[in-house]
Design a protein around this motif. Structure first.
Motif, PDB file in Angstrom:
ATOM      1  N   ILE A 147       0.848  -1.067   0.076  1.00 54.23           N
ATOM      2  CA  ILE A 147      -0.086  -0.002  -0.137  1.00 54.23           C
ATOM      3  C   ILE A 147       0.865   1.139   0.203  1.00 54.23           C
ATOM      4  O   ILE A 147       1.937   1.151   0.627  1.00 54.23           O
ATOM      5  N   PHE A 148       0.576   2.311  -0.941  1.00 52.26           N
ATOM      6  CA  PHE A 148       1.203   3.437  -1.094  1.00 52.26           C
ATOM      7  C   PHE A 148       0.013   4.666  -0.694  1.00 52.26           C
ATOM      8  O   PHE A 148      -1.152   4.565  -1.215  1.00 52.26           O
ATOM      9  N   ILE A 149       0.268   5.488   0.391  1.00 54.63           N
ATOM     10  CA  ILE A 149      -0.487   6.709   0.701  1.00 54.63           C
ATOM     11  C   ILE A 149       0.219   8.060   0.686  1.00 54.63           C
ATOM     12  O   ILE A 149       1.109   8.056   1.535  1.00 54.63           O
ATOM     13  N   ARG A 150      -0.093   8.730   0.171  1.00 54.96           N
ATOM     14  CA  ARG A 150       0.668  10.111   0.420  1.00 54.96           C
ATOM     15  C   ARG A 150      -0.350  11.289   0.297  1.00 54.96           C
ATOM     16  O   ARG A 150      -1.187  11.429  -0.721  1.00 54.96           O
ATOM     17  N   GLY A 151      -0.417  12.048   1.320  1.00 56.93           N
ATOM     18  CA  GLY A 151      -1.069  13.215   1.536  1.00 56.93           C
ATOM     19  C   GLY A 151      -2.693  12.782   1.361  1.00 56.93           C
ATOM     20  O   GLY A 151      -3.532  13.833   0.972  1.00 56.93           O
ATOM     21  N   VAL A 152      -2.986  11.686   2.254  1.00 60.04           N
ATOM     22  CA  VAL A 152      -4.275  11.606   2.271  1.00 60.04           C
ATOM     23  C   VAL A 152      -4.618  11.498   3.691  1.00 60.04           C
ATOM     24  O   VAL A 152      -5.826  12.108   4.058  1.00 60.04           O
ATOM     25  N   LEU A 153      -4.006  10.901   4.674  1.00 62.50           N
ATOM     26  CA  LEU A 153      -4.567  10.875   6.014  1.00 62.50           C
ATOM     27  C   LEU A 153      -4.643  12.072   6.755  1.00 62.50           C
ATOM     28  O   LEU A 153      -5.515  12.448   7.628  1.00 62.50           O
ATOM     29  N   HIS A 154      -3.871  13.054   6.238  1.00 61.68           N
ATOM     30  CA  HIS A 154      -3.945  14.537   7.135  1.00 61.68           C
ATOM     31  C   HIS A 154      -5.142  15.118   6.346  1.00 61.68           C
ATOM     32  O   HIS A 154      -5.547  16.454   7.214  1.00 61.68           O
ATOM     33  N   VAL A 155      -5.759  14.789   5.560  1.00 57.28           N
ATOM     34  CA  VAL A 155      -7.091  15.576   5.084  1.00 57.28           C
ATOM     35  C   VAL A 155      -8.215  14.651   6.039  1.00 57.28           C
ATOM     36  O   VAL A 155      -9.457  15.348   5.532  1.00 57.28           O
ATOM     37  N   LEU A 156      -7.863  13.694   6.571  1.00 58.33           N
ATOM     38  CA  LEU A 156      -9.148  12.934   7.027  1.00 58.33           C
ATOM     39  C   LEU A 156      -9.305  13.216   8.560  1.00 58.33           C
ATOM     40  O   LEU A 156      -8.202  13.597   9.322  1.00 58.33           O
ATOM     41  N   LYS A 157     -10.461  12.948   9.127  1.00 58.83           N
ATOM     42  CA  LYS A 157     -10.540  13.318  10.822  1.00 58.83           C
ATOM     43  C   LYS A 157     -10.039  11.961  11.495  1.00 58.83           C
ATOM     44  O   LYS A 157     -10.102  10.731  10.604  1.00 58.83           O
ATOM     45  N   PRO A 158      -9.677  11.952  12.691  1.00 57.31           N
ATOM     46  CA  PRO A 158      -8.953  10.990  13.156  1.00 57.31           C
ATOM     47  C   PRO A 158      -9.896   9.735  12.933  1.00 57.31           C
ATOM     48  O   PRO A 158      -9.386   8.754  12.825  1.00 57.31           O
ATOM     49  N   ARG A 159     -11.157   9.742  13.339  1.00 57.33           N
ATOM     50  CA  ARG A 159     -12.099   8.410  13.124  1.00 57.33           C
ATOM     51  C   ARG A 159     -11.841   7.929  11.572  1.00 57.33           C
ATOM     52  O   ARG A 159     -12.011   6.635  11.545  1.00 57.33           O
ATOM     53  N   SER A 160     -11.920   8.625  10.788  1.00 56.65           N
ATOM     54  CA  SER A 160     -11.845   8.415   9.288  1.00 56.65           C
ATOM     55  C   SER A 160     -10.490   7.559   9.192  1.00 56.65           C
ATOM     56  O   SER A 160     -10.184   6.664   8.274  1.00 56.65           O
ATOM     57  N   GLN A 161      -9.421   8.079   9.606  1.00 58.00           N
ATOM     58  CA  GLN A 161      -7.912   7.619   9.453  1.00 58.00           C
ATOM     59  C   GLN A 161      -7.964   6.311  10.001  1.00 58.00           C
ATOM     60  O   GLN A 161      -7.571   5.356   9.386  1.00 58.00           O
ATOM     61  N   GLY A 173      -2.083  -8.330   4.316  1.00 55.29           N
ATOM     62  CA  GLY A 173      -1.951  -9.643   4.947  1.00 55.29           C
ATOM     63  C   GLY A 173      -0.557  -9.881   5.626  1.00 55.29           C
ATOM     64  O   GLY A 173      -0.186  -8.914   6.374  1.00 55.29           O
ATOM     65  N   LYS A 174       0.011 -10.919   5.442  1.00 54.81           N
ATOM     66  CA  LYS A 174       1.387 -11.304   5.940  1.00 54.81           C
ATOM     67  C   LYS A 174       2.557 -10.489   5.203  1.00 54.81           C
ATOM     68  O   LYS A 174       3.486 -10.286   5.888  1.00 54.81           O
ATOM     69  N   ARG A 175       2.466 -10.595   3.945  1.00 48.90           N
ATOM     70  CA  ARG A 175       3.678 -10.182   3.229  1.00 48.90           C
ATOM     71  C   ARG A 175       3.611  -8.566   2.795  1.00 48.90           C
ATOM     72  O   ARG A 175       4.810  -8.175   2.554  1.00 48.90           O
ATOM     73  N   GLY A 176       2.511  -8.045   2.701  1.00 47.07           N
ATOM     74  CA  GLY A 176       2.541  -6.781   2.067  1.00 47.07           C
ATOM     75  C   GLY A 176       2.756  -5.736   3.062  1.00 47.07           C
ATOM     76  O   GLY A 176       2.770  -5.798   4.398  1.00 47.07           O
ATOM     77  N   ARG A 177       3.281  -4.718   2.875  1.00 44.35           N
ATOM     78  CA  ARG A 177       3.461  -3.368   3.653  1.00 44.35           C
ATOM     79  C   ARG A 177       2.958  -2.133   3.384  1.00 44.35           C
ATOM     80  O   ARG A 177       2.459  -1.962   2.134  1.00 44.35           O
ATOM     81  N   ILE A 178       2.763  -1.358   4.355  1.00 44.88           N
ATOM     82  CA  ILE A 178       2.178   0.050   3.846  1.00 44.88           C
ATOM     83  C   ILE A 178       3.581   1.035   3.887  1.00 44.88           C
ATOM     84  O   ILE A 178       4.286   0.994   4.858  1.00 44.88           O
ATOM     85  N   PHE A 179       3.493   1.850   2.811  1.00 46.06           N
ATOM     86  CA  PHE A 179       4.455   3.150   2.922  1.00 46.06           C
ATOM     87  C   PHE A 179       3.462   4.173   2.972  1.00 46.06           C
ATOM     88  O   PHE A 179       2.784   4.401   2.029  1.00 46.06           O
ATOM     89  N   LEU A 180       3.711   5.210   4.157  1.00 47.28           N
ATOM     90  CA  LEU A 180       2.819   6.381   3.969  1.00 47.28           C
ATOM     91  C   LEU A 180       3.815   7.571   4.183  1.00 47.28           C
ATOM     92  O   LEU A 180       4.761   7.654   4.689  1.00 47.28           O
ATOM     93  N   ALA A 181       3.239   8.806   3.479  1.00 43.35           N
ATOM     94  CA  ALA A 181       3.948  10.109   3.617  1.00 43.35           C
ATOM     95  C   ALA A 181       3.007  10.890   3.683  1.00 43.35           C
ATOM     96  O   ALA A 181       2.116  11.065   2.677  1.00 43.35           O
ATOM     97  N   GLU A 182       3.093  11.665   4.897  1.00 45.51           N
ATOM     98  CA  GLU A 182       1.782  12.932   4.893  1.00 45.51           C
ATOM     99  C   GLU A 182       2.735  14.186   5.460  1.00 45.51           C
ATOM    100  O   GLU A 182       3.694  13.969   6.146  1.00 45.51           O
ATOM    101  N   THR A 183       1.845  15.495   5.152  1.00 42.46           N
ATOM    102  CA  THR A 183       2.387  16.706   5.684  1.00 42.46           C
ATOM    103  C   THR A 183       2.234  16.320   7.203  1.00 42.46           C
ATOM    104  O   THR A 183       1.297  16.261   7.702  1.00 42.46           O
ATOM    105  N   ASP A 184       3.254  17.173   7.971  1.00 40.87           N
ATOM    106  CA  ASP A 184       3.261  17.221   9.214  1.00 40.87           C
ATOM    107  C   ASP A 184       3.880  18.693   9.765  1.00 40.87           C
ATOM    108  O   ASP A 184       4.698  18.883  10.331  1.00 40.87           O
TER     109      ASP A 184
END
Ligand SMILES: C[S@@+](CC[C@H](N)C(=O)[O-])C[C@H]1O[C@@H](n2cnc3c(N)ncnc32)[C@H](O)[C@@H]1O
Length: 267
Positions: A147-161, A173-184
């Motif tokens: 999974i790749f996520i860029r600039g999405v979580l910071h536009v969501l409310k905590p409950r939606s995150q 699953g067991k082998r996949g990984r998430i990479f996320l990059a967000e403005t802070d």
């Protein structure tokens, strides 16, 4: 007046502009993308620097931490700018966005490219994981995914995150990984827009369009990540500071916004 306080003269302008934004975030995102005429360094989209410099910085982590044989899902892909760049490094990229207008643009801009497909879905909704799994199946890529996520979580409310994180759990699953990059960005809204070139006399057009049309963004750093991805569900493989590159506004160079990245795996 102290020059550091001058920027607060922007407040009435910001309040006026942001009061025009649609109250429902999904409507806001779709309307925003429907009004985008051009992308890239000269385009309408605030977070689109128009080159692959930011992704090049992430590749080291993606290559070291992600299984290269798994597909990658670009969550909140917008116009698919990062999806297309990721396609060179994974067997398949599925771009997902809540805004039909974003996905229409992503499909048009990706015409003729192999190994890339798109899906309209609200990734915070129950059942989003099933829709993504079905789309991966249709692309002959069943099973686990990165999974790749860029600039999405910071536009969501905590409950939606947190809801979005839960939808990702069965997908990796067991082998996949998430990479996320967000403005802070550590500062208030006035400091943030001033950092991006807004003054009381002028707000750059791509920034004004975002303020006028979109939900107010927050910041997403380690504390927000810990709440959205609780430690009984997720292991943090790696995290640290990042720089999110946005469309040039104050000079010919991309704007640089302080950010946060994290690599996660499901427990
Ligand atoms: C700031 S843009 C980032 C776009 C893209 N990731 C990039 O970096 O160019 C945030 C994107 O998230 C999408 N989005 C917002 N809420 C979403 C949700 N609940 N499910 C899926 N996508 C969502 C928006 O439509 C928008 O395209």
């Amino acid at each position: 007046m102290l020059s550091s306080l001058k920027k607060y003269l922007l407040v009435p302008k910001l309040v006026r502009l942001s009061s025009e934004a649609p109250k429902d975030p999904h409507t806001a995102w779709d309307q925003y993308w429907g009004n985008v005429n051009s992308t890239g360094a000269q385009g309408d989209v605030l977070w689109d620097a128009g080159d692959d410099h930011e992704l090049l910085g992430y590749l080291e982590h993606l290559k070291r931490q992600m299984h290269p044989d798994l597909p990658i899902v670009d969550i909140g892909c917008g116009s698919g700018a990062f999806s297309r760049r990721l396609a060179a490094h994974f067997p398949h990229v599925l771009g997902v966005d809540v805004a039909p207008n974003a996905i229409a643009r992503a499909r048009t801009d990706s015409e003729g490219l192999e190994g890339i497909s798109f899906l309209v879905a609200d990734m915070t909704a129950p059942g989003a994981a099933r829709s993504v799994a079905a789309a991966l199946d249709a692309a002959d890529m069943p099973g686990e995914a990165n999974i790749f996520i860029r600039g999405v979580l910071h536009v969501l409310k905590p409950r939606s995150q947190a809801a979005l994180a839960e939808q990702l759990h069965p997908l990796v699953g067991k082998r996949g990984r998430i990479f996320l990059a967000e403005t802070d960005f550590r500062g208030n809204a006035v400091e943030y827009v001033s950092h991006l070139g807004a003054t009381r006399h002028c707000i750059p057009a791509p920034l004004a369009a975002a303020i006028r049309g979109l939900p107010m963004p927050g910041r997403f750093g380690a504390a927000q990540r810990a709440r959205a991805f609780p430690e009984d569900r997720w292991d943090v493989v790696e995290d640290g500071p990042a720089v999110i590159e946005a469309r040039p506004l104050t000079s010919a160079e991309p704007e640089r916004i302080p950010g946060y990245f994290s690599v996660l795996q499901a427990r």
